[in-house]
Design a protein around this motif. Structure first.
Motif, PDB file in Angstrom:
ATOM      1  N   LYS A  38      26.925 -59.045 -61.696  1.00  0.00           N
ATOM      2  CA  LYS A  38      25.472 -59.330 -61.106  1.00  0.00           C
ATOM      3  C   LYS A  38      25.648 -60.946 -59.940  1.00  0.00           C
ATOM      4  O   LYS A  38      26.600 -62.036 -60.305  1.00  0.00           O
ATOM      5  CB  LYS A  38      24.760 -59.801 -61.362  1.00  0.00           C
ATOM      6  CG  LYS A  38      23.727 -58.703 -63.112  1.00  0.00           C
ATOM      7  CD  LYS A  38      23.756 -58.915 -64.110  1.00  0.00           C
ATOM      8  CE  LYS A  38      22.648 -58.349 -64.807  1.00  0.00           C
ATOM      9  NZ  LYS A  38      22.031 -58.165 -66.265  1.00  0.00           N
ATOM     10  N   ILE A  75      25.733 -57.178 -47.121  1.00  0.00           N
ATOM     11  CA  ILE A  75      25.295 -56.751 -47.921  1.00  0.00           C
ATOM     12  C   ILE A  75      26.027 -56.989 -49.464  1.00  0.00           C
ATOM     13  O   ILE A  75      24.490 -56.194 -50.092  1.00  0.00           O
ATOM     14  CB  ILE A  75      24.572 -55.066 -47.328  1.00  0.00           C
ATOM     15  CG1 ILE A  75      23.002 -54.819 -47.329  1.00  0.00           C
ATOM     16  CG2 ILE A  75      25.978 -54.148 -47.611  1.00  0.00           C
ATOM     17  CD1 ILE A  75      22.436 -55.291 -47.278  1.00  0.00           C
ATOM     18  N   ARG A  76      26.382 -56.673 -49.766  1.00  0.00           N
ATOM     19  CA  ARG A  76      26.782 -56.517 -51.469  1.00  0.00           C
ATOM     20  C   ARG A  76      26.435 -56.831 -52.612  1.00  0.00           C
ATOM     21  O   ARG A  76      26.360 -56.663 -53.239  1.00  0.00           O
ATOM     22  CB  ARG A  76      28.836 -57.263 -51.191  1.00  0.00           C
ATOM     23  CG  ARG A  76      29.379 -55.627 -51.430  1.00  0.00           C
ATOM     24  CD  ARG A  76      30.510 -56.094 -51.325  1.00  0.00           C
ATOM     25  NE  ARG A  76      31.033 -55.498 -50.011  1.00  0.00           N
ATOM     26  CZ  ARG A  76      31.619 -54.184 -50.075  1.00  0.00           C
ATOM     27  NH1 ARG A  76      31.911 -53.326 -51.164  1.00  0.00           N
ATOM     28  NH2 ARG A  76      32.660 -53.201 -48.851  1.00  0.00           N
ATOM     29  N   GLU A  78      23.216 -54.377 -53.445  1.00  0.00           N
ATOM     30  CA  GLU A  78      22.879 -53.567 -52.942  1.00  0.00           C
ATOM     31  C   GLU A  78      22.526 -52.849 -54.936  1.00  0.00           C
ATOM     32  O   GLU A  78      21.707 -52.456 -55.207  1.00  0.00           O
ATOM     33  CB  GLU A  78      24.130 -52.923 -53.364  1.00  0.00           C
ATOM     34  CG  GLU A  78      25.057 -53.032 -52.077  1.00  0.00           C
ATOM     35  CD  GLU A  78      26.711 -52.494 -52.220  1.00  0.00           C
ATOM     36  OE1 GLU A  78      27.534 -52.963 -51.461  1.00  0.00           O
ATOM     37  OE2 GLU A  78      27.205 -51.251 -52.948  1.00  0.00           O
ATOM     38  N   ARG A  79      22.840 -54.064 -56.113  1.00  0.00           N
ATOM     39  CA  ARG A  79      22.559 -53.710 -57.246  1.00  0.00           C
ATOM     40  C   ARG A  79      21.196 -53.636 -57.326  1.00  0.00           C
ATOM     41  O   ARG A  79      20.142 -52.842 -57.744  1.00  0.00           O
ATOM     42  CB  ARG A  79      23.153 -54.100 -58.279  1.00  0.00           C
ATOM     43  CG  ARG A  79      24.086 -53.838 -59.092  1.00  0.00           C
ATOM     44  CD  ARG A  79      23.896 -54.351 -60.115  1.00  0.00           C
ATOM     45  NE  ARG A  79      22.831 -54.869 -61.121  1.00  0.00           N
ATOM     46  CZ  ARG A  79      23.478 -54.167 -62.619  1.00  0.00           C
ATOM     47  NH1 ARG A  79      24.145 -53.313 -63.081  1.00  0.00           N
ATOM     48  NH2 ARG A  79      22.692 -53.947 -62.849  1.00  0.00           N
ATOM     49  N   TYR A 103      19.393 -50.773 -55.578  1.00  0.00           N
ATOM     50  CA  TYR A 103      19.369 -49.499 -56.229  1.00  0.00           C
ATOM     51  C   TYR A 103      17.883 -49.483 -56.712  1.00  0.00           C
ATOM     52  O   TYR A 103      16.895 -49.058 -57.551  1.00  0.00           O
ATOM     53  CB  TYR A 103      20.288 -49.113 -56.236  1.00  0.00           C
ATOM     54  CG  TYR A 103      20.257 -47.689 -57.381  1.00  0.00           C
ATOM     55  CD1 TYR A 103      20.120 -46.395 -56.105  1.00  0.00           C
ATOM     56  CD2 TYR A 103      19.961 -47.905 -58.653  1.00  0.00           C
ATOM     57  CE1 TYR A 103      20.138 -45.553 -56.812  1.00  0.00           C
ATOM     58  CE2 TYR A 103      19.878 -46.795 -59.129  1.00  0.00           C
ATOM     59  CZ  TYR A 103      20.528 -45.776 -58.846  1.00  0.00           C
ATOM     60  OH  TYR A 103      20.314 -44.276 -58.820  1.00  0.00           O
ATOM     61  N   PHE A 104      18.360 -50.556 -57.865  1.00  0.00           N
ATOM     62  CA  PHE A 104      17.469 -50.191 -59.275  1.00  0.00           C
ATOM     63  C   PHE A 104      15.986 -50.816 -58.839  1.00  0.00           C
ATOM     64  O   PHE A 104      15.102 -49.782 -59.699  1.00  0.00           O
ATOM     65  CB  PHE A 104      17.512 -51.705 -59.800  1.00  0.00           C
ATOM     66  CG  PHE A 104      19.169 -51.073 -61.091  1.00  0.00           C
ATOM     67  CD1 PHE A 104      18.840 -49.875 -61.886  1.00  0.00           C
ATOM     68  CD2 PHE A 104      20.931 -52.139 -60.558  1.00  0.00           C
ATOM     69  CE1 PHE A 104      20.900 -49.409 -61.652  1.00  0.00           C
ATOM     70  CE2 PHE A 104      21.808 -51.307 -61.153  1.00  0.00           C
ATOM     71  CZ  PHE A 104      21.147 -50.059 -61.775  1.00  0.00           C
ATOM     72  N   GLU A 121      18.880 -43.351 -53.941  1.00  0.00           N
ATOM     73  CA  GLU A 121      19.690 -43.570 -53.453  1.00  0.00           C
ATOM     74  C   GLU A 121      19.650 -43.491 -52.152  1.00  0.00           C
ATOM     75  O   GLU A 121      20.440 -43.569 -51.396  1.00  0.00           O
ATOM     76  CB  GLU A 121      21.176 -42.745 -54.133  1.00  0.00           C
ATOM     77  CG  GLU A 121      22.604 -43.063 -53.288  1.00  0.00           C
ATOM     78  CD  GLU A 121      23.598 -43.043 -53.437  1.00  0.00           C
ATOM     79  OE1 GLU A 121      24.070 -41.973 -55.496  1.00  0.00           O
ATOM     80  OE2 GLU A 121      24.934 -42.366 -52.958  1.00  0.00           O
ATOM     81  N   ALA A 165      17.581 -46.679 -50.626  1.00  0.00           N
ATOM     82  CA  ALA A 165      18.012 -47.548 -51.198  1.00  0.00           C
ATOM     83  C   ALA A 165      19.559 -47.609 -49.159  1.00  0.00           C
ATOM     84  O   ALA A 165      19.333 -48.492 -48.667  1.00  0.00           O
ATOM     85  CB  ALA A 165      19.383 -47.158 -52.189  1.00  0.00           C
ATOM     86  N   LEU A 203      13.673 -55.900 -64.340  1.00  0.00           N
ATOM     87  CA  LEU A 203      14.525 -55.361 -63.306  1.00  0.00           C
ATOM     88  C   LEU A 203      14.929 -56.224 -62.824  1.00  0.00           C
ATOM     89  O   LEU A 203      15.903 -56.772 -62.744  1.00  0.00           O
ATOM     90  CB  LEU A 203      13.812 -54.155 -62.680  1.00  0.00           C
ATOM     91  CG  LEU A 203      14.564 -52.564 -63.544  1.00  0.00           C
ATOM     92  CD1 LEU A 203      13.885 -51.762 -63.134  1.00  0.00           C
ATOM     93  CD2 LEU A 203      15.563 -52.413 -63.837  1.00  0.00           C
ATOM     94  N   ILE A 250      17.714 -58.247 -65.105  1.00  0.00           N
ATOM     95  CA  ILE A 250      18.237 -57.576 -65.344  1.00  0.00           C
ATOM     96  C   ILE A 250      18.954 -57.760 -63.767  1.00  0.00           C
ATOM     97  O   ILE A 250      20.100 -58.328 -64.136  1.00  0.00           O
ATOM     98  CB  ILE A 250      18.373 -55.290 -65.198  1.00  0.00           C
ATOM     99  CG1 ILE A 250      17.590 -55.732 -66.505  1.00  0.00           C
ATOM    100  CG2 ILE A 250      19.209 -54.905 -64.862  1.00  0.00           C
ATOM    101  CD1 ILE A 250      16.827 -54.063 -66.905  1.00  0.00           C
TER     102      ILE A 250
END
Lengths: 210, 81
Positions: free
Chosen positions: A2, A29-30, A33-34, A37-38, A51, A54, A153, A157
């Motif tokens: 994270k 953007i890295r 990403e998580r 997506y979530f 996906e 995203a 989320l 998360i």
């Protein structure tokens, strides 16, 4: 992992990308990403669709980067684009679904009483090596009403703070807190009784378990 | 005035996040010392959050990042220098 956002790195990156160093966008953007997506997975509830959405979101962020004004965090801005993408797809797929999404509001009553226990033995993170446990946790979150799932989320998360979560979801900070509280209560109620089986047996280490 | 169990439950999430004021925190702490049920509710809630927040529970699909950056690369090529 994270990744926590780094505003200085982001501002520098954005300036350079807009000046022509396009490849830097991969690094920018890295850290998003998580959560992208979530959040989309929470809205669309389908892996393949999430996906695709995203990817589409990231392309939109790339194409519209010059519109980012730096008034919010970059990740917050990115997530609001993701949310619009997700909601737009839902609207297209089924207009009735949208009504049902709006139907659940914070004013609505509900039973958020926790599971009543008289003792609790901690379930260590090590227990997550059992696939069954991770599956049970995912299923419980998946079963939450969407307005609660989105908040869990992002807050728990993806470890975003109240302010950023509120901005990304377009709701007030108060609503984030209420929803998170309710979500955790619902999760405690559904999970606590079933998690008991994953706690280490008392005295097992010393061969005293019965 | 002592607070009751229901009152404690209402603040559990904020308590976990360290977002309750000093006075309320002291009242909740005093209640927790004598109430087995609320202690267990608090411990289990905290435990549930720690478990589902673990990075192993929600993982990106295998190859997600690679596919995303490939598509991005194509977009960049198309959009010219």
């Amino acid at each position: 992992m994270k990744n926590a956002p780094n505003p200085e790195f982001e501002a520098d990156c954005i300036r350079r990308i807009l000046a022509g160093e396009k490849q830097l966008f991969h690094d920018l953007i890295r850290s998003c990403e998580r959560p992208i997506y979530f959040l989309l997975m929470s809205i669309l509830r389908n892996e393949a669709e999430a996906e695709d959405a995203a990817q589409e979101t990231v392309l939109k962020i790339y194409r519209n980067l010059q519109l980012f004004r730096g008034e919010s965090q970059f990740r917050t801005w990115a997530l609001s684009i993701a949310r619009n993408e997700g909601l737009g797809r839902l609207r297209k797929a089924d207009t009735r679904r949208e009504d049902s999404l709006d139907a659940l509001s914070d004013d609505q009553g509900g039973d958020f009483t926790p599971a009543i226990l008289t003792s609790w033995r901690e379930v260590p993170s090590k227990a997550l090596e059992q696939k069954e446990l991770a599956g049970m946790l995912r299923q419980a979150i998946d079963g939450l009403p969407e307005i609660y799932r989105n908040v869990v989320l992002l807050r728990d998360i993806e470890e975003m703070d109240v302010r950023e979560t509120a901005a990304a979801l377009g709701i007030t900070e108060g609503a984030v807190k209420v929803r998170l509280h309710r979500a955790r209560a619902l999760l405690q109620r559904s999970l606590a009784p079933r998690l008991k089986g994953f706690a280490p047996k008392r005295g097992k280490l010393f061969g005293l378990g019965r | 005035m002592r607070i009751d169990c229901k009152h404690v439950w209402e603040h559990i999430s904020a308590y976990i996040d360290g977002e309750v004021g000093v006075e309320l925190r002291a009242e909740i702490d005093a209640h927790l010392e004598t109430c087995e049920i609320c202690s267990a509710v608090l411990d289990s809630t905290r435990n549930v959050v720690v478990l589902y927040a673990d990075g192993r529970v929600f993982e990106l699909p295998a190859g997600f990042s690679e596919r995303l950056h490939e598509r991005l690369e194509k977009e960049m090529e198309m959009s010219g220098p």
